[in-house]
Design an enzyme around this catalytic site. Structure first.
Site, PDB file in Angstrom:
ATOM      1  N   HIS A   1      17.329   3.418  -3.603  1.00  0.00           N
ATOM      2  CA  HIS A   1      18.621   2.752  -3.809  1.00  0.00           C
ATOM      3  C   HIS A   1      19.459   2.930  -2.537  1.00  0.00           C
ATOM      4  O   HIS A   1      19.356   3.962  -1.865  1.00  0.00           O
ATOM      5  CB  HIS A   1      19.334   3.366  -5.018  1.00  0.00           C
ATOM      6  CG  HIS A   1      20.538   2.596  -5.439  1.00  0.00           C
ATOM      7  ND1 HIS A   1      21.758   2.774  -4.848  1.00  0.00           N
ATOM      8  CD2 HIS A   1      20.697   1.618  -6.357  1.00  0.00           C
ATOM      9  CE1 HIS A   1      22.637   1.941  -5.408  1.00  0.00           C
ATOM     10  NE2 HIS A   1      22.006   1.220  -6.329  1.00  0.00           N
TER      11      HIS A   1
ATOM     12  N   GLU B   1      18.334  -5.706  -3.516  1.00  0.00           N
ATOM     13  CA  GLU B   1      19.743  -5.385  -3.724  1.00  0.00           C
ATOM     14  C   GLU B   1      20.464  -5.426  -2.380  1.00  0.00           C
ATOM     15  O   GLU B   1      20.511  -4.395  -1.676  1.00  0.00           O
ATOM     16  CB  GLU B   1      19.894  -3.983  -4.318  1.00  0.00           C
ATOM     17  CG  GLU B   1      19.340  -3.821  -5.714  1.00  0.00           C
ATOM     18  CD  GLU B   1      20.129  -2.773  -6.499  1.00  0.00           C
ATOM     19  OE1 GLU B   1      20.540  -3.087  -7.605  1.00  0.00           O
ATOM     20  OE2 GLU B   1      20.345  -1.674  -5.979  1.00  0.00           O
TER      21      GLU B   1
HETATM   22  O1  LIG Z   1      23.264  -0.763  -7.519  1.00  0.00           O
HETATM   23  C1  LIG Z   1      23.150  -1.456  -8.480  1.00  0.00           C
HETATM   24  C2  LIG Z   1      22.103  -1.195  -9.481  1.00  0.00           C
HETATM   25  O2  LIG Z   1      21.214  -0.263  -8.996  1.00  0.00           O
HETATM   26  C3  LIG Z   1      24.022  -2.601  -8.693  1.00  0.00           C
HETATM   27  O3  LIG Z   1      25.278  -2.137  -9.056  1.00  0.00           O
HETATM   28  P1  LIG Z   1      26.371  -3.201  -9.511  1.00  0.00           P
HETATM   29  O4  LIG Z   1      25.753  -4.049 -10.597  1.00  0.00           O
HETATM   30  O5  LIG Z   1      27.504  -2.348 -10.022  1.00  0.00           O
HETATM   31  O6  LIG Z   1      26.741  -4.002  -8.314  1.00  0.00           O
END
Ligand SMILES: O=C(CO)COP(=O)(O)O
Length: 172
Positions: A14, A81
Site C-alpha cells: 500500500h 491505486e
Molecule cells: O487506500 C485505499 C484502500 O487501500 C483507498 O482509500 P480511499 O478509498 O479512502 O481513498
C-alpha cells in the site's frame, strides 16, 4: 498468525507502507512469497504519485512496481491505486483508468512470463457507491478496493449493492 485468525487475503505494498515504512519493491516481493507460502492471497498495490503522473512517468513507475514487487509465478491480485486518488475525493477519468488498466494488463504476462495466469486487477482510490457501477463497467477491471467508504457500514453496503447490480463483463 493471520491464517489462524481466518484471514484469506493480505494487502501488500500500500502506498502508505511504501512511503512511511520503507517498503521497497524487493521487500514487497519477499512478503508476497511469505504470504503465498502461508496460504494467503496477496493483494499487491501499485500506483504512481501525482508528480510522476504529471511528468508522464506513470507507465515506467507501474512497470517498475510490477517487475519489482511481483514474483514470477504470482498468484494473487493487483490493486491499481494512484496515490493522488487515495483519500482525495478525486478518481481518474474513465479514459485514464482504461489506459492504465490496459498497460497493467500488458505488463503482467511479461512479469509472470506466461499468458496462462489471469491476475484480477482492482481499482482503489476514493471509491464510493456513486462511481462503483461506472468503474466496474470498465473493461479489464475486476473490482474495487475500498478505503474510507468501508468505515461506515451504510456506505460500504451501498458499494456492495452497487457492485452486485453491475452486469458481469467477460474477462479480457
Ligand atoms: O487506500 C485505499 C484502500 O487501500 C483507498 O482509500 P480511499 O478509498 O479512502 O481513498
Amino acid at each position: 498468525m493471520l491464517t489462524e485468525l481466518g484471514a484469506r487475503y493480505v494487502i501488500l505494498g500500500h502506498s502508505e507502507r511504501r512511503q512511511n515504512h520503507g517498503e521497497t519493491d524487493a521487500v514487497i516481493r519477499q512478503k508476497v512469497k511469505a504470504a503465498t507460502a502461508a496460504g494467503l492471497i496477496p493483494i499487491v498495490c501499485i500506483g504512481e504519485h501525482l508528480a510522476e503522473r504529471n511528468e508522464g512517468r506513470a507507465a515506467s513507475v507501474l512497470a517498475g512496481q510490477i517487475e519489482g514487487s511481483l514474483t514470477r509465478g504470482f498468484r494473487g491480485i493487483v490493486a491499481y491505486e494512484p496515490v493522488w486518488a487515495i483519500g482525495s475525493g478525486i478518481t481518474p477519468s474513465h479514459e485514464e483508468l482504461q489506459r492504465k488498466l490496459s498497460l497493467i494488463r500488458a505488463l503482467l504476462p511479461m512479469r509472470l512470463m506466461t499468458d496462462d495466469i489471469r491476475v484480477p486487477v482492482l481499482y482503489g482510490g476514493s471509491v464510493t457507491s456513486v462511481q462503483t457501477p461506472s468503474l466496474l463497467s470498465i473493461d479489464g477491471l475486476d473490482g474495487v478496493l475500498v478505503g474510507s467508504a468501508s468505515l461506515e457500514a451504510q456506505s460500504f453496503l451501498d458499494i456492495i449493492r452497487a457492485a452486485t447490480e453491475v452486469p458481469s463483463s467477460s474477462p479480457s
